[in-house]
Write a protein that holds these residues in place. Sequence first.
Motif, PDB file in Angstrom:
ATOM      1  N   MET A  54       0.859  -1.180   0.000  1.00 49.96           N
ATOM      2  CA  MET A  54       0.000   0.000   0.000  1.00 49.96           C
ATOM      3  C   MET A  54       0.896   1.231   0.000  1.00 49.96           C
ATOM      4  SD  MET A  54      -2.972  -1.102   2.771  1.00 49.96           S
ATOM      5  CE  MET A  54      -3.963   0.374   2.518  1.00 49.96           C
ATOM      6  N   SER A  55       0.380   2.310  -0.561  1.00 50.18           N
ATOM      7  CA  SER A  55       1.115   3.574  -0.548  1.00 50.18           C
ATOM      8  C   SER A  55       0.111   4.716  -0.464  1.00 50.18           C
ATOM      9  CB  SER A  55       1.990   3.712  -1.799  1.00 50.18           C
ATOM     10  OG  SER A  55       1.204   3.602  -2.976  1.00 50.18           O
ATOM     11  N   LEU A  56       0.614   5.923  -0.140  1.00 53.11           N
ATOM     12  CA  LEU A  56      -0.280   7.046   0.125  1.00 53.11           C
ATOM     13  C   LEU A  56       0.269   8.328  -0.499  1.00 53.11           C
ATOM     14  CD1 LEU A  56      -2.493   8.706   1.640  1.00 53.11           C
ATOM     15  CD2 LEU A  56      -0.996   8.661   3.653  1.00 53.11           C
ATOM     16  N   LEU A  57      -0.622   9.056  -1.144  1.00 51.17           N
ATOM     17  CA  LEU A  57      -0.322  10.425  -1.591  1.00 51.17           C
ATOM     18  C   LEU A  57      -1.257  11.374  -0.847  1.00 51.17           C
ATOM     19  CD1 LEU A  57       0.885  12.618  -3.457  1.00 51.17           C
ATOM     20  CD2 LEU A  57      -0.917  12.043  -5.115  1.00 51.17           C
ATOM     21  N   ARG A  58      -0.635  12.374  -0.124  1.00 53.73           N
ATOM     22  CA  ARG A  58      -1.427  13.393   0.572  1.00 53.73           C
ATOM     23  C   ARG A  58      -1.388  14.670  -0.273  1.00 53.73           C
ATOM     24  NH1 ARG A  58      -0.428  17.321   4.261  1.00 53.73           N
ATOM     25  NH2 ARG A  58       0.840  18.018   2.493  1.00 53.73           N
ATOM     26  N   LEU A  59      -2.561  15.176  -0.657  1.00 48.15           N
ATOM     27  CA  LEU A  59      -2.686  16.411  -1.428  1.00 48.15           C
ATOM     28  C   LEU A  59      -3.381  17.460  -0.558  1.00 48.15           C
ATOM     29  CD1 LEU A  59      -3.956  14.844  -4.766  1.00 48.15           C
ATOM     30  CD2 LEU A  59      -1.665  15.773  -4.338  1.00 48.15           C
ATOM     31  N   LYS A  60      -2.706  18.568  -0.329  1.00 48.18           N
ATOM     32  CA  LYS A  60      -3.293  19.584   0.539  1.00 48.18           C
ATOM     33  C   LYS A  60      -4.493  20.258  -0.118  1.00 48.18           C
ATOM     34  CE  LYS A  60      -1.633  22.195   4.343  1.00 48.18           C
ATOM     35  NZ  LYS A  60      -0.420  22.431   5.129  1.00 48.18           N
ATOM     36  N   GLN A  61      -4.363  20.538  -1.426  1.00 43.22           N
ATOM     37  CA  GLN A  61      -5.460  21.212  -2.123  1.00 43.22           C
ATOM     38  C   GLN A  61      -6.483  20.232  -2.694  1.00 43.22           C
ATOM     39  OE1 GLN A  61      -4.028  23.987  -5.049  1.00 43.22           O
ATOM     40  NE2 GLN A  61      -2.795  25.141  -3.582  1.00 43.22           N
ATOM     41  N   GLY A  62      -6.097  18.983  -2.824  1.00 40.32           N
ATOM     42  CA  GLY A  62      -7.026  17.981  -3.346  1.00 40.32           C
ATOM     43  C   GLY A  62      -7.104  18.006  -4.869  1.00 40.32           C
ATOM     44  N   ILE A  83     -10.569  14.722  -3.800  1.00 43.18           N
ATOM     45  CA  ILE A  83      -9.774  13.763  -3.035  1.00 43.18           C
ATOM     46  C   ILE A  83      -8.483  14.406  -2.542  1.00 43.18           C
ATOM     47  CG2 ILE A  83      -8.650  11.507  -3.089  1.00 43.18           C
ATOM     48  CD1 ILE A  83     -11.731  11.490  -3.396  1.00 43.18           C
ATOM     49  N   ASN A  84      -8.227  14.209  -1.239  1.00 46.11           N
ATOM     50  CA  ASN A  84      -6.968  14.678  -0.647  1.00 46.11           C
ATOM     51  C   ASN A  84      -6.040  13.522  -0.273  1.00 46.11           C
ATOM     52  OD1 ASN A  84      -9.256  16.714   0.233  1.00 46.11           O
ATOM     53  ND2 ASN A  84      -7.349  17.886   0.166  1.00 46.11           N
ATOM     54  N   LEU A  85      -6.596  12.349  -0.007  1.00 50.08           N
ATOM     55  CA  LEU A  85      -5.805  11.194   0.424  1.00 50.08           C
ATOM     56  C   LEU A  85      -6.023  10.053  -0.578  1.00 50.08           C
ATOM     57  CD1 LEU A  85      -6.769  11.330   4.208  1.00 50.08           C
ATOM     58  CD2 LEU A  85      -4.644  12.179   3.165  1.00 50.08           C
ATOM     59  N   VAL A  86      -4.960   9.697  -1.310  1.00 47.32           N
ATOM     60  CA  VAL A  86      -5.032   8.647  -2.325  1.00 47.32           C
ATOM     61  C   VAL A  86      -4.236   7.446  -1.821  1.00 47.32           C
ATOM     62  CG1 VAL A  86      -4.605   8.028  -4.726  1.00 47.32           C
ATOM     63  CG2 VAL A  86      -5.197  10.393  -4.132  1.00 47.32           C
ATOM     64  N   PHE A  87      -4.938   6.398  -1.382  1.00 49.90           N
ATOM     65  CA  PHE A  87      -4.307   5.172  -0.905  1.00 49.90           C
ATOM     66  C   PHE A  87      -4.325   4.139  -2.039  1.00 49.90           C
ATOM     67  CE2 PHE A  87      -5.632   7.185   3.012  1.00 49.90           C
ATOM     68  CZ  PHE A  87      -4.662   6.835   3.941  1.00 49.90           C
ATOM     69  N   VAL A  88      -3.170   3.837  -2.578  1.00 48.32           N
ATOM     70  CA  VAL A  88      -3.079   2.784  -3.611  1.00 48.32           C
ATOM     71  C   VAL A  88      -2.940   1.437  -2.915  1.00 48.32           C
ATOM     72  CG1 VAL A  88      -1.585   1.766  -5.372  1.00 48.32           C
ATOM     73  CG2 VAL A  88      -2.201   4.184  -5.490  1.00 48.32           C
ATOM     74  N   ILE A  89      -3.739   0.474  -3.358  1.00 46.67           N
ATOM     75  CA  ILE A  89      -3.719  -0.867  -2.775  1.00 46.67           C
ATOM     76  C   ILE A  89      -3.278  -1.864  -3.841  1.00 46.67           C
ATOM     77  CG2 ILE A  89      -5.110  -2.704  -1.747  1.00 46.67           C
ATOM     78  CD1 ILE A  89      -6.924  -0.551  -0.603  1.00 46.67           C
TER      79      ILE A  89
END
Length: 692
Positions: free
Chosen positions: A615-623, A632-638
């Motif tokens: 799993m991995s995560l991208l955090r976007l402040k502005q979305g 979307i601000n939090l993109v969790f790849v599974i």
Amino acid sequence: MSLDDRSKNILDELVSHPSVTSTTLENKYELTRRQLGYSFNKINDWLQAKNLPVIERTRKGHFIIDQAVFTTLNGEEESELVDPAILNEDQRVYLITMMLLSSQEELSLNHFTAELEVSKNTILSDLKQVQAFLNDYELTIRYSRRAGYVLEGKEFQIRKLLINVTYQLVQMNIGKDRVRKLANIEPAEIEEFKRRIEKVENKLSLKFTDEKLATMPLILILIFRRIEQGHKIQYFSIKYEELSGTKEYQAAQAIFHNYEEVPVQERLFFTLHLLTTNVYWSDYITDNDSSPELLPVIDNMLRLFEKSACIYLQDREQLMEKLQQHIKPAYYRIKYQLTDTIDSQSVMNKEMNELHHLVKRSTGPLADFIGKEIPESETTYITMLIGGWMRRQGESIERKVKAIVVCPQGVSVSKLMFNELRELFPGFVFLDSLSVREFMDYRLDYDLVFSPMSLETEKKLFISKPFLSEEEKYRLRKQVMLELHGYIPNDINVHHLIDIIKNHAVIEDEQALTNDLQSYFERDEEASVKQTLKSRDLHLNELITPDHIKIRQSVSSWEEAIRISAMPLVKNGEVDPEYVDAMIHRTGEDPYIIIGPNIAIPHAAPDEGVNEVGMSLLRLKQGVHFTDDYKINLVFVIAAVDKQQHIHALMQLMQLAGSEADRKRMIEADTVEEIHKILDQYSIEKETEITK
């Protein structure tokens, strides 16, 4: 599906005189053993289509007929067993189509009215139905004063139509004599091709069914005529090497012996016709020729079906051989789009509909192997085969508890809930996971509904959260079993159970069986659930380590967000680059990857490029906008390698998605370390809860 005259007469004889022997039937109707066997198979197929028990034949030539056959057939109208003598609309459509395919003169309305003995208005109405029939073949009828009525379209499609219509007409009471008359075929021509076909049988140890012996000479003659008239197949997508090594190609070469003018592509077409036909010979199963390796595919299909239907199929090898006998020609029909459409509802009763649904859900390995979706008609026949096999061993999904899961929280959450409940209730047949809208229109029969919300239903409804702790699972299981059976699993009286078993089976060691049953029913259910969860030792903070977290202020598109989020997985070799493309493609098909406000979990199938779970995560402040409705601000790849290893971490992620405060903390976090601490918090809390 209707019976031909011969099969109907034999069935009538069996129902009227069940003590009759095979020898008596052969003598009475002047049949060979092979002809009787063919009719017997047709009768059993017809019985299976009506969900009746098949008739069994003993080694001494006697017949075993279930009482249900007598009861049902004695109450049926004659018209259900055989086509009426008067031509109906469907028969007129086939006859008009045959005239268009085979006529050697210009056709006018007068030709049709004279042949079918109906009015011009009826013919004009029938021609509209003919055109509707031809639409499936991408063919059209064109009329001109000079040429009359003619067919237009690709010759390959016309050949498909010719084969199907010839088969349909020969099956009707009007029979092959009507086809012969329409096409002006001399009996001597038919006999010549029959001799050629029989020589092929002897030379190559082939055995064509009587059905094919009746239709093949007619089809060959009509194909030859079209070739002579200049109607040749100009383009053939199958390579010579694919078919030239098969027995069917040898058969085609033998049939076309002394016909040098027949081009190679025409020989290949007839080879394909043989390959797509349910032809049987003694070494059919063991002789692979260049046929595909189907047995592992069929095995995977059956395993998926057994799991979905909660049954164990006995004599699996025999069933696999029977399925392979059907699926080998089906492989070529599906691959080259030669399958004819049928109305599955016409041969499916209520239970068969549910069985068909489970079979259809299990054909994924075959669809993947061929590279095409499995048509309804092919799935229907597989259902009939498996259904007949189940009846032989006394199995029926009708007697099993059937459940559905209704979840309004999107496809991903719904499927997770579906899998968890199926594990919790392994004896139930779980038919589907549905949205509320799908539930309102659901047509299959079921007994129970599991849902996190109240629903209007006459069935038993159990309210269940999408994600259950081990204690909640334990309570739900007790609640359901008490509601259905009137007992809690631990309260079973083993001695009473032994008495029931004695009524139906011989117990060799009663004390040993008593001890084993006592141990099973007195096991710690909570420990069982706890152990299952402990085995899933991959927590959220273990899969999403700091080097698997990316922080960005913004991105230009949703596709870019997925690529950046997946970068750590690609870099570490946990997924291939193709997996990223697959995720982007799938997000267009599955808008339900949104699991909460501002959170999405893009993913694809394990076989699309996953090497190990991650799993991995991208955090976007502005979305970033996924659609107009979701930012979307939090993109969790599974990346999942199976249905189990990532589930524990996914459940922890779902808890996080449910907390508005922690979502906001992650979005506003300035460092990777702050984000990972929040993931730690949910992983620790979940682990503590599990081990209580």
